[in-house]
Design a protein around this motif. Sequence first.
Motif, PDB file in Angstrom:
ATOM      1  N   LEU A  58       0.833  -1.199   0.000  1.00 15.16           N
ATOM      2  CA  LEU A  58       0.000   0.000   0.000  1.00 15.16           C
ATOM      3  C   LEU A  58       0.871   1.254   0.000  1.00 15.16           C
ATOM      4  CD1 LEU A  58      -3.056   0.720   0.159  1.00 15.16           C
ATOM      5  CD2 LEU A  58      -2.800   0.776   2.642  1.00 15.16           C
ATOM      6  N   LEU A  59       1.906   1.235   0.825  1.00 14.38           N
ATOM      7  CA  LEU A  59       2.769   2.403   0.974  1.00 14.38           C
ATOM      8  C   LEU A  59       3.753   2.557  -0.181  1.00 14.38           C
ATOM      9  CD1 LEU A  59       3.485   2.162   4.802  1.00 14.38           C
ATOM     10  CD2 LEU A  59       1.747   3.534   3.626  1.00 14.38           C
ATOM     11  N   SER A  60       3.871   1.535  -1.017  1.00 18.51           N
ATOM     12  CA  SER A  60       4.781   1.609  -2.174  1.00 18.51           C
ATOM     13  C   SER A  60       4.152   2.347  -3.349  1.00 18.51           C
ATOM     14  CB  SER A  60       5.176   0.198  -2.626  1.00 18.51           C
ATOM     15  OG  SER A  60       4.082  -0.440  -3.310  1.00 18.51           O
ATOM     16  N   LEU A  61       2.865   2.636  -3.291  1.00 16.53           N
ATOM     17  CA  LEU A  61       2.160   3.247  -4.420  1.00 16.53           C
ATOM     18  C   LEU A  61       2.671   4.659  -4.719  1.00 16.53           C
ATOM     19  CD1 LEU A  61      -1.493   2.156  -3.613  1.00 16.53           C
ATOM     20  CD2 LEU A  61      -0.077   1.329  -5.511  1.00 16.53           C
ATOM     21  N   SER A  62       2.759   4.960  -5.992  1.00 14.71           N
ATOM     22  CA  SER A  62       3.145   6.303  -6.436  1.00 14.71           C
ATOM     23  C   SER A  62       1.951   6.956  -7.131  1.00 14.71           C
ATOM     24  CB  SER A  62       4.322   6.224  -7.408  1.00 14.71           C
ATOM     25  OG  SER A  62       3.946   5.505  -8.581  1.00 14.71           O
ATOM     26  N   ILE A  63       2.046   8.237  -7.351  1.00 15.13           N
ATOM     27  CA  ILE A  63       0.959   8.962  -8.007  1.00 15.13           C
ATOM     28  C   ILE A  63       0.677   8.399  -9.398  1.00 15.13           C
ATOM     29  CG2 ILE A  63       0.373  11.195  -9.066  1.00 15.13           C
ATOM     30  CD1 ILE A  63       1.511  12.560  -6.616  1.00 15.13           C
ATOM     31  N   LYS A  64       1.732   8.071 -10.152  1.00 18.47           N
ATOM     32  CA  LYS A  64       1.527   7.602 -11.522  1.00 18.47           C
ATOM     33  C   LYS A  64       0.787   6.260 -11.586  1.00 18.47           C
ATOM     34  CE  LYS A  64       6.126   5.463 -11.976  1.00 18.47           C
ATOM     35  NZ  LYS A  64       7.428   5.554 -12.668  1.00 18.47           N
ATOM     36  N   GLN A  65       0.843   5.491 -10.504  1.00 15.50           N
ATOM     37  CA  GLN A  65       0.154   4.204 -10.492  1.00 15.50           C
ATOM     38  C   GLN A  65      -1.356   4.342 -10.315  1.00 15.50           C
ATOM     39  OE1 GLN A  65       3.126   2.476  -7.531  1.00 15.50           O
ATOM     40  NE2 GLN A  65       2.454   0.627  -8.570  1.00 15.50           N
ATOM     41  N   VAL A  66      -1.797   5.474  -9.788  1.00 14.75           N
ATOM     42  CA  VAL A  66      -3.227   5.598  -9.476  1.00 14.75           C
ATOM     43  C   VAL A  66      -3.933   6.747 -10.178  1.00 14.75           C
ATOM     44  CG1 VAL A  66      -2.843   4.576  -7.180  1.00 14.75           C
ATOM     45  CG2 VAL A  66      -2.853   7.069  -7.441  1.00 14.75           C
ATOM     46  N   GLU A  67      -3.193   7.706 -10.745  1.00 13.51           N
ATOM     47  CA  GLU A  67      -3.834   8.922 -11.242  1.00 13.51           C
ATOM     48  C   GLU A  67      -4.781   8.686 -12.415  1.00 13.51           C
ATOM     49  OE1 GLU A  67      -0.847  11.704 -12.417  1.00 13.51           O
ATOM     50  OE2 GLU A  67       0.228  10.281 -13.696  1.00 13.51           O
ATOM     51  N   ALA A  68      -4.555   7.625 -13.201  1.00 12.21           N
ATOM     52  CA  ALA A  68      -5.413   7.364 -14.364  1.00 12.21           C
ATOM     53  C   ALA A  68      -6.467   6.300 -14.093  1.00 12.21           C
ATOM     54  CB  ALA A  68      -4.547   6.953 -15.560  1.00 12.21           C
ATOM     55  N   LEU A  69      -6.514   5.797 -12.874  1.00 13.29           N
ATOM     56  CA  LEU A  69      -7.463   4.728 -12.559  1.00 13.29           C
ATOM     57  C   LEU A  69      -8.906   5.221 -12.600  1.00 13.29           C
ATOM     58  CD1 LEU A  69      -5.663   3.039  -9.515  1.00 13.29           C
ATOM     59  CD2 LEU A  69      -5.772   2.174 -11.870  1.00 13.29           C
ATOM     60  N   LYS A  70      -9.785   4.331 -13.063  1.00  9.76           N
ATOM     61  CA  LYS A  70     -11.224   4.582 -13.059  1.00  9.76           C
ATOM     62  C   LYS A  70     -11.899   3.469 -12.261  1.00  9.76           C
ATOM     63  CE  LYS A  70     -10.699   7.980 -16.019  1.00  9.76           C
ATOM     64  NZ  LYS A  70     -10.804   9.378 -15.571  1.00  9.76           N
ATOM     65  N   GLN A 108       1.158  16.734  -6.536  1.00 10.21           N
ATOM     66  CA  GLN A 108       0.252  16.085  -7.487  1.00 10.21           C
ATOM     67  C   GLN A 108       0.760  16.098  -8.926  1.00 10.21           C
ATOM     68  OE1 GLN A 108      -3.259  18.953  -8.482  1.00 10.21           O
ATOM     69  NE2 GLN A 108      -2.816  19.228  -6.305  1.00 10.21           N
ATOM     70  N   ARG A 109       1.665  17.005  -9.261  1.00  2.08           N
ATOM     71  CA  ARG A 109       2.182  17.082 -10.629  1.00  2.08           C
ATOM     72  C   ARG A 109       3.484  16.305 -10.800  1.00  2.08           C
ATOM     73  NH1 ARG A 109      -0.861  20.656 -13.402  1.00  2.08           N
ATOM     74  NH2 ARG A 109      -1.996  22.237 -12.197  1.00  2.08           N
ATOM     75  N   GLU A 110       3.853  15.545  -9.786  1.00  6.46           N
ATOM     76  CA  GLU A 110       5.077  14.734  -9.863  1.00  6.46           C
ATOM     77  C   GLU A 110       4.700  13.258  -9.875  1.00  6.46           C
ATOM     78  OE1 GLU A 110       8.146  15.918  -7.039  1.00  6.46           O
ATOM     79  OE2 GLU A 110       7.035  17.780  -6.673  1.00  6.46           O
ATOM     80  N   PRO A 111       4.692  12.635 -11.054  1.00  4.18           N
ATOM     81  CA  PRO A 111       4.222  11.249 -11.192  1.00  4.18           C
ATOM     82  C   PRO A 111       4.924  10.238 -10.288  1.00  4.18           C
ATOM     83  CG  PRO A 111       4.520  12.264 -13.341  1.00  4.18           C
ATOM     84  CD  PRO A 111       5.112  13.199 -12.347  1.00  4.18           C
ATOM     85  N   ASN A 112       6.200  10.453 -10.023  1.00  8.75           N
ATOM     86  CA  ASN A 112       6.963   9.488  -9.228  1.00  8.75           C
ATOM     87  C   ASN A 112       6.863   9.715  -7.721  1.00  8.75           C
ATOM     88  OD1 ASN A 112       8.032   7.980 -11.439  1.00  8.75           O
ATOM     89  ND2 ASN A 112       9.477   9.646 -11.835  1.00  8.75           N
ATOM     90  N   ALA A 113       6.144  10.745  -7.323  1.00  7.08           N
ATOM     91  CA  ALA A 113       6.011  11.028  -5.894  1.00  7.08           C
ATOM     92  C   ALA A 113       5.222   9.930  -5.195  1.00  7.08           C
ATOM     93  CB  ALA A 113       5.313  12.374  -5.700  1.00  7.08           C
ATOM     94  N   ALA A 114       5.567   9.685  -3.940  1.00  2.78           N
ATOM     95  CA  ALA A 114       4.845   8.689  -3.142  1.00  2.78           C
ATOM     96  C   ALA A 114       3.401   9.140  -2.960  1.00  2.78           C
ATOM     97  CB  ALA A 114       5.514   8.516  -1.793  1.00  2.78           C
ATOM     98  N   LEU A 115       2.473   8.218  -3.137  1.00  2.00           N
ATOM     99  CA  LEU A 115       1.060   8.563  -2.944  1.00  2.00           C
ATOM    100  C   LEU A 115       0.819   8.966  -1.493  1.00  2.00           C
ATOM    101  CD1 LEU A 115      -1.829   8.754  -4.047  1.00  2.00           C
ATOM    102  CD2 LEU A 115      -2.121   6.326  -3.479  1.00  2.00           C
ATOM    103  N   PHE A 116       1.355   8.178  -0.579  1.00  2.00           N
ATOM    104  CA  PHE A 116       1.150   8.449   0.846  1.00  2.00           C
ATOM    105  C   PHE A 116       2.424   9.042   1.443  1.00  2.00           C
ATOM    106  CE2 PHE A 116      -1.834   4.927  -0.135  1.00  2.00           C
ATOM    107  CZ  PHE A 116      -3.001   5.675  -0.005  1.00  2.00           C
ATOM    108  N   GLN A 117       2.669  10.287   1.086  1.00  2.00           N
ATOM    109  CA  GLN A 117       3.897  10.967   1.484  1.00  2.00           C
ATOM    110  C   GLN A 117       3.865  11.365   2.949  1.00  2.00           C
ATOM    111  OE1 GLN A 117       5.608  14.073  -1.178  1.00  2.00           O
ATOM    112  NE2 GLN A 117       5.332  15.432   0.575  1.00  2.00           N
TER     113      GLN A 117
END
Length: 203
Positions: A58-70, A108-117
């Motif tokens: 869960l904590l490994s997720l990055s913004i790019k992994q979830v931003e396009a999800l529907k 939010q504009r950094e795809p590689n940033a950690a989702l749960f920073q």
Amino acid sequence: MSRPKGNPNHPKKGAAIKVYPVRNMEQIEAIKAKLKHQPRNYCLFVLGINTAFRAKELLSLSIKQVEALKVGSRLEVKQSKTNKYRAVTINNNSYNAIQFWLKRHPRQREPNAALFQSQQSRSAIGVSTLNNLVKGWCADIGMTENTGSHTLRKTWGYHQRMRGQASIPILMVAFGHTSETQTLEYLCIQADEVQALYLRLEL
């Protein structure tokens, strides 16, 4: 008079402390309500109880992994224990929680940033931090049972079984367990199901 060294409440070496799921839907909604003004933590809780990912996953997720999800999208994450990829399907609650947080994410504009920073650094929060967060959320709504990061994963499985009537073999696969007994004990539902037998059918 000398005092014993160490924490007397600390478990003995090799002993396991059982961590419990949030069994009650009212308690789940109460935690959500308390976290509504904490977008990161709200997303962390909702995604945790709707995917059953391990804490590290869960904590490994990055913004790019979830931003396009529907809703209905598949999210694949490499499992920390097996190194195999596990896919989950994003439901409405998960999607809404992700969007709620992404709109407020400081990077939010950094795809590689950690989702749960972390609030203290630019990296993801650690498992121990998540563990303490979950304990705090559960204590705040009156839970007295032991809780921790595994509570999120166990909550998903508990409600899949008790409310969704998911079969134990399917849950075994989802959790990577080797026996039905292991799954029943892990989800803390064996005693609940046995107790229900006495109320479900009267002779």
